[in-house]
Scaffold this motif. Structure first.
Motif, short mmCIF file in Angstrom:
data_model
loop_
_atom_site.label_atom_id
_atom_site.label_comp_id
_atom_site.label_asym_id
_atom_site.label_seq_id
_atom_site.Cartn_x
_atom_site.Cartn_y
_atom_site.Cartn_z
N HIS A 149 1.08 19.26 -6.26
CA HIS A 149 2.47 18.84 -6.02
C HIS A 149 2.75 19.04 -4.54
O HIS A 149 2.58 20.15 -4.01
CB HIS A 149 3.44 19.69 -6.85
N LYS A 155 -9.69 20.62 -14.06
CA LYS A 155 -8.65 19.84 -13.40
C LYS A 155 -7.41 20.68 -13.06
O LYS A 155 -7.18 21.75 -13.61
CB LYS A 155 -8.24 18.66 -14.28
N TYR A 156 -6.62 20.11 -12.17
CA TYR A 156 -5.34 20.68 -11.75
C TYR A 156 -4.51 19.56 -11.14
O TYR A 156 -5.02 18.47 -10.84
CB TYR A 156 -5.55 21.81 -10.73
N LYS A 157 -3.23 19.82 -10.94
CA LYS A 157 -2.34 18.84 -10.31
C LYS A 157 -1.78 19.40 -9.01
O LYS A 157 -1.32 20.54 -8.97
CB LYS A 157 -1.18 18.48 -11.25
N LEU A 188 2.43 13.50 -6.06
CA LEU A 188 1.59 14.13 -7.08
C LEU A 188 0.17 13.59 -6.97
O LEU A 188 -0.05 12.42 -6.65
CB LEU A 188 2.14 13.83 -8.48
N TYR A 189 -0.79 14.48 -7.24
CA TYR A 189 -2.18 14.07 -7.19
C TYR A 189 -2.97 14.96 -8.15
O TYR A 189 -2.85 16.19 -8.13
CB TYR A 189 -2.72 14.22 -5.76
N THR A 190 -3.77 14.33 -9.02
CA THR A 190 -4.58 15.07 -9.98
C THR A 190 -6.03 15.08 -9.51
O THR A 190 -6.57 14.05 -9.11
CB THR A 190 -4.49 14.43 -11.37
N SER A 191 -6.66 16.27 -9.56
CA SER A 191 -8.03 16.39 -9.05
C SER A 191 -8.78 17.46 -9.84
O SER A 191 -8.18 18.26 -10.57
CB SER A 191 -8.01 16.76 -7.56
N SER A 192 -10.08 17.48 -9.65
CA SER A 192 -10.91 18.55 -10.20
C SER A 192 -11.84 19.12 -9.14
O SER A 192 -12.67 19.97 -9.44
CB SER A 192 -11.74 18.01 -11.38
N ASP A 205 -6.42 24.06 -15.20
CA ASP A 205 -7.31 24.29 -16.35
C ASP A 205 -7.49 25.79 -16.57
O ASP A 205 -7.72 26.54 -15.62
CB ASP A 205 -8.66 23.62 -16.07
#
Length: 469
Positions: free
Chosen positions: A195, A191-193, A231-235, A149
């Protein structure tokens, strides 16, 4: 100057520029004591206290804040990790070793589990614009964040190069060799991803996450068995990750490394996962037969997509140059020598001799076994009976029945070609299959020259012959 999470929060001019302050008072951490006001204790948790003999730059603060330091780091005068308060001693991990002590408390009360984002190795970015990813590379994986973000001020990634103290919730925790963490600088919700690409022959696995070291349990957040990329998306502003990799069982090719000339080599591959075998030749069988030198490899791919590989170099020895002919001839009066001399070899003949060469005087089939570098080579030679011509050098064709014709003894059958020449080289007689019948009737007394050629062995016999009448 006060920095929070690597970002300058405020600064105050002291009025004492370039002044070295000194004091004989004890250094207190977590308490401010003033004679008129008494003790003022810090309300919170403290970890990783580092004291320097000079002010660090903003870049130096960011570079060091999420990784451990060596004891001899430049300008470091005190390094209190606060991770072991045994007997109330606060160990100084700098080269100066100025240990401290707990005051008015005990290790059981003062010591708590820290969630500080500290690793053995770290990388960071505080960009003006997130136009690229941030990546940390270790022996186990490439750990990166992307798609960040724009409001995120900065990011730190770190790795702890040992298994976590608590593996509660991790399946197959014995596979975890190190774990990874991140620290986001910015408000929650940005948010961010993540890797996470595993290294080596890993083809997948399960990814586990916890907030930090204070969390008692890890939770599985990804399971990509067929791929090393997760992969994992989180904030979240904090996060630590561990992975239990899935790998194919190792395979091995068995077979001879050295093979004798003229032989074949059979290579076989172990296949504990019962996967699909592919050889470097394109064959897909458990065994491979090869006939020439080279490096041969095999790959086995499991049902889950894992591939593992092994290779073996096979060298075929060169056959020694054995000079024995396939056929030879012998007569009783002239033994023949069979020579099988080869450098660095030993010999065993069918007649019991063990020398490189032998002399024989009888027809037969003779076999020699030549052994060199543990390879045995067998050579046969057929020895046939040869003409052993007994050639006279005088005849007396006078009709007395004695020595009247040119008789060559020691020859079986009509196998000789005979040519007779006078002393000027003119042919006076010729027979393709001489039968001992030439009596010199057509020539006068004198010396003549003969040439006998064997049709069996191609041997040529030459000499002179005197005719007396």
């Amino acid at each position: 100057m006060i920095y929070v999470d690597g970002v300058l929060e405020g600064k105050v001019e002291t009025g004492y520029p370039n002044t070295i302050l000194s004091s004989n008072e004890k250094l207190l951490l977590g308490n401010y004591y003033y004679v008129f006001l008494g003790n003022h204790f810090y309300k919170g948790q403290v970890d990783e206290v580092r004291i320097w003999k000079k002010a660090l730059t903003e870049e130096q603060i960011r570079q060091n804040m999420c990784s451990t330091l060596p004891a001899n780091a430049a300008d470091l005068v005190a390094y209190l990790k606060l991770d072991n308060l045994s007997e109330g001693v606060v160990v100084d991990h700098s080269s100066l070793k100025m240990n401290g002590r707990l005051v008015n408390t005990t290790p059981a009360v003062a010591g708590v589990t820290s969630g500080a984002p500290i690793g053995d190795k770290s990388v960071y970015r505080y960009p003006k614009k997130w136009d690229s990813s941030l990546e940390l590379v270790s022996n186990e994986a490439n750990f990166s964040v992307a798609g960040v973000d724009p409001a995120v001020q900065g990011f730190h990634l770190y790795t702890v190069q040992s298994p976590p103290a608590s593996t509660n919730g991790i399946k197959s925790p014995e596979k975890v060799k190190e774990y990874f963490g991140l620290f986001k600088v910015g408000a929650a919700g940005q948010k961010y991803k993540v890797h996470f690409r595993q290294a080596g022959s890993v083809c997948g696995g399960a990814l586990f996450r916890r907030q930090d070291n204070t969390a008692g349990t890890w939770s599985q957040v990804a399971d990509t068995v067929a791929s090393p990329l997760m992969l994992y998306t989180s904030s979240a502003n904090y996060g630590e990750f561990a992975v239990t990799p899935v790998t194919a069982s190792p395979i091995s090719i068995s077979g001879p490394g050295s093979v004798c000339a003229g032989s074949t080599a059979t290579l076989s591959v172990t296949n504990p996962d019962h996967g699909q075998i592919v050889w470097s030749t394109g064959d897909k069988t458990p065994e491979l037969t090869v006939t020439k030198s080279g490096t041969y490899w095999a790959e086995v791919t499991t049902a889950g997509g894992c591939t593992t590989r092994d290779e073996l170099t096979v060298m075929f020895e060169e056959e020694p140059g054995i000079l024995l002919p396939g056929e030879a001839f012998v007569c009783e009066r002239e033994p023949v020598q069979l020579d099988a001399t080869t450098e660095g070899a030993t010999y065993s003949w069918s007649n019991g001799q063990v020398t490189p060469s032998i002399k024989i005087s009888a027809p037969g089939i003779y076999t020699v076994t030549i052994t060199r570098e543990n390879c045995a080579y067998v050579k046969d030679i057929v020895v046939s009976g040869d003409e052993c011509p007994i050639i006279p050098n005088i005849i007396t064709p006078n009709g007395d029945g004695k020595n009247d014709s040119f008789v060559v003894n020691g020859v079986v059958g009509n196998t000789l070609e005979l040519k007779i020449f006078n002393r000027w080289g003119k042919s006076v007689y010729h027979s393709d299959r001489y039968d001992n019948s030439w009596s010199a009737a057509e020539v006068p007394t004198g010396v003549y020259y003969y040439q006998l050629t064997s049709s069996r062995t191609q041997k040529v016999y030459k000499g002179w012959l005197e005719v007396i009448k």
